[in-house]
Motif scaffolding. Sequence first.
Motif, PDB file in Angstrom:
ATOM      1  N   TYR A 212       0.853  -1.192   0.000  1.00  0.00           N
ATOM      2  CA  TYR A 212       0.000   0.000   0.000  1.00  0.00           C
ATOM      3  C   TYR A 212       0.887   1.239   0.000  1.00  0.00           C
ATOM      4  CZ  TYR A 212      -4.059   2.925   1.026  1.00  0.00           C
ATOM      5  OH  TYR A 212      -5.060   3.856   0.956  1.00  0.00           O
ATOM      6  N   PRO A 213       1.053   1.882  -1.152  1.00  0.00           N
ATOM      7  CA  PRO A 213       2.016   2.985  -1.264  1.00  0.00           C
ATOM      8  C   PRO A 213       1.595   4.295  -0.609  1.00  0.00           C
ATOM      9  CG  PRO A 213       0.856   2.676  -3.340  1.00  0.00           C
ATOM     10  CD  PRO A 213       0.413   1.564  -2.440  1.00  0.00           C
ATOM     11  N   LEU A 214       0.281   4.455  -0.313  1.00  0.00           N
ATOM     12  CA  LEU A 214      -0.203   5.756   0.148  1.00  0.00           C
ATOM     13  C   LEU A 214       0.033   6.027   1.634  1.00  0.00           C
ATOM     14  CD1 LEU A 214      -3.578   6.001  -1.803  1.00  0.00           C
ATOM     15  CD2 LEU A 214      -1.403   7.103  -2.337  1.00  0.00           C
ATOM     16  N   TYR A 215       0.250   4.966   2.404  1.00  0.00           N
ATOM     17  CA  TYR A 215       0.428   5.155   3.857  1.00  0.00           C
ATOM     18  C   TYR A 215       1.226   3.974   4.386  1.00  0.00           C
ATOM     19  CZ  TYR A 215      -0.819   6.859   8.529  1.00  0.00           C
ATOM     20  OH  TYR A 215      -0.778   7.372   9.796  1.00  0.00           O
ATOM     21  N   ASP A 216       2.093   4.238   5.351  1.00  0.00           N
ATOM     22  CA  ASP A 216       2.921   3.169   5.902  1.00  0.00           C
ATOM     23  C   ASP A 216       2.070   2.261   6.802  1.00  0.00           C
ATOM     24  OD1 ASP A 216       5.649   1.992   6.470  1.00  0.00           O
ATOM     25  OD2 ASP A 216       5.000   2.514   8.500  1.00  0.00           O
ATOM     26  N   LEU A 217       1.857   1.034   6.359  1.00  0.00           N
ATOM     27  CA  LEU A 217       0.962   0.147   7.091  1.00  0.00           C
ATOM     28  C   LEU A 217       1.544  -0.343   8.412  1.00  0.00           C
ATOM     29  CD1 LEU A 217      -0.850  -2.018   4.379  1.00  0.00           C
ATOM     30  CD2 LEU A 217      -1.576   0.104   5.484  1.00  0.00           C
ATOM     31  N   THR A 218       2.849  -0.392   8.525  1.00  0.00           N
ATOM     32  CA  THR A 218       3.443  -0.761   9.822  1.00  0.00           C
ATOM     33  C   THR A 218       3.069   0.284  10.873  1.00  0.00           C
ATOM     34  OG1 THR A 218       5.287  -1.887   8.750  1.00  0.00           O
ATOM     35  CG2 THR A 218       5.572  -1.281  11.056  1.00  0.00           C
ATOM     36  N   THR A 219       3.166   1.551  10.494  1.00  0.00           N
ATOM     37  CA  THR A 219       2.738   2.638  11.386  1.00  0.00           C
ATOM     38  C   THR A 219       1.242   2.521  11.675  1.00  0.00           C
ATOM     39  OG1 THR A 219       4.430   4.125  10.519  1.00  0.00           O
ATOM     40  CG2 THR A 219       2.561   5.148  11.637  1.00  0.00           C
ATOM     41  N   TYR A 220       0.475   2.273  10.635  1.00  0.00           N
ATOM     42  CA  TYR A 220      -0.983   2.180  10.766  1.00  0.00           C
ATOM     43  C   TYR A 220      -1.390   1.076  11.738  1.00  0.00           C
ATOM     44  CZ  TYR A 220      -5.847   2.144   9.004  1.00  0.00           C
ATOM     45  OH  TYR A 220      -7.216   2.212   8.868  1.00  0.00           O
ATOM     46  N   TYR A 221      -0.780  -0.098  11.577  1.00  0.00           N
ATOM     47  CA  TYR A 221      -1.158  -1.264  12.382  1.00  0.00           C
ATOM     48  C   TYR A 221      -0.565  -1.274  13.789  1.00  0.00           C
ATOM     49  CZ  TYR A 221      -2.884  -3.430   8.038  1.00  0.00           C
ATOM     50  OH  TYR A 221      -3.560  -3.721   6.879  1.00  0.00           O
ATOM     51  N   THR A 222       0.515  -0.542  14.001  1.00  0.00           N
ATOM     52  CA  THR A 222       1.167  -0.611  15.320  1.00  0.00           C
ATOM     53  C   THR A 222       1.051   0.686  16.121  1.00  0.00           C
ATOM     54  OG1 THR A 222       3.320   0.062  14.411  1.00  0.00           O
ATOM     55  CG2 THR A 222       2.860  -2.311  14.509  1.00  0.00           C
ATOM     56  N   GLN A 223       0.805   1.819  15.442  1.00  0.00           N
ATOM     57  CA  GLN A 223       0.735   3.096  16.157  1.00  0.00           C
ATOM     58  C   GLN A 223      -0.631   3.773  16.066  1.00  0.00           C
ATOM     59  OE1 GLN A 223       4.120   5.696  15.324  1.00  0.00           O
ATOM     60  NE2 GLN A 223       5.382   3.918  14.830  1.00  0.00           N
ATOM     61  N   ASN A 224      -1.297   3.641  14.917  1.00  0.00           N
ATOM     62  CA  ASN A 224      -2.608   4.287  14.764  1.00  0.00           C
ATOM     63  C   ASN A 224      -3.716   3.419  15.331  1.00  0.00           C
ATOM     64  OD1 ASN A 224      -1.383   5.373  11.611  1.00  0.00           O
ATOM     65  ND2 ASN A 224      -1.665   6.679  13.388  1.00  0.00           N
ATOM     66  N   ILE A 225      -3.848   2.201  14.830  1.00  0.00           N
ATOM     67  CA  ILE A 225      -4.885   1.304  15.331  1.00  0.00           C
ATOM     68  C   ILE A 225      -4.355   0.540  16.542  1.00  0.00           C
ATOM     69  CG2 ILE A 225      -6.382  -0.655  14.795  1.00  0.00           C
ATOM     70  CD1 ILE A 225      -6.263   0.218  11.891  1.00  0.00           C
TER      71      ILE A 225
END
Length: 247
Positions: A212-225
Motif C-alpha cells: 500500500y504505497p499511500l500510507y505506511d501500514l506498519t505505522t498504521y497497524y502498530t501506532q494508529n490502530i
Amino acid sequence: MERKVKVAAVSYLNTRPLLYGFRDHPVMNMLELSVDYPAKIAQQLIDGEVDVALVPVATIPKLKEYHIISDFCIGAEGAVASVCLFSEVPLNEIKRIYLDYQSRTSVALLKVLVREHWKLDVELIDTTGDYQDKIKGTDAGLVIGDRALEQRHVSPYIYDLAEHWMRFTSLPFVFAAWISNKPLPAEFIQQFNNANSLGIHNIPAVVAENPYPLYDLTTYYTQNISYPLTPSKRQGLQRFLSYLINK
C-alpha cells in the motif's frame, strides 16, 4: 455444532490483521465468512442475517441482544489516521460537512464532537456514494477507511476523530468490535479469539502481503490502530454509548 456460524467482517485495510489468522485455522470449519462495508454488515447483524460481525459500535443500541465475543477490536489510543474530518479551511470556518455513508459509528462520533467538543454550528449532509470531490471551500467531509488514507494527500486540514475524542474524554475509542446477536458456544469463541490474535502478533507478515504505497501500514497497524480490547477501551466504549442513548 449444528450449523456453521455466519460471520461478517469489514473489507478495509484495518481489518487485515484480525482476518489474517483465519486462513487454515480450525475455526474456519465452524464458520462462513463474508466481507462488506461497515454499515452493510451492521444491518445484516441487526436483521439476523449473520450471527457475528465486526460492526461499528454504534450498532449496539439497535440490537435486541448483543455479546462482545473477542478480546480484539478496531480501536485507537490516539490518532487513528483513517477516520478524519477533511477540509480546505480551519474548523471554525466550516459551514457544511458531508457524512460518510459507510460507517454509523464514525458519523455518530463526529456528531458528538461537533455538538459537545467543538461546538460547531454546521449543516450535516448524508451521502450515498462518492462525495470527496465536494470537499472544497467551506464544505468539509468525514471520510473513513482506505479512502481516508487517500484523502490525507488531498486536504490541507485534517481533524482526526479518535485524537479529538481522546482530547475530549481522556479515553481511547472503539470503532468496531466483534459482536454476536446470540450466545455462542465457548469452544467457538475460544477458537475465534485465537484466530484473531495470530495476525496481531504477525504484523510484518500482514504488511508484506498488503502492499500500500499511500500510507505506511506498519505505522498504521502498530501506532494508529490499537487492537486489544482493554478495560480502558471498554470504558471509552461505554462513554460513547452513553452519548448515543442520551442524545
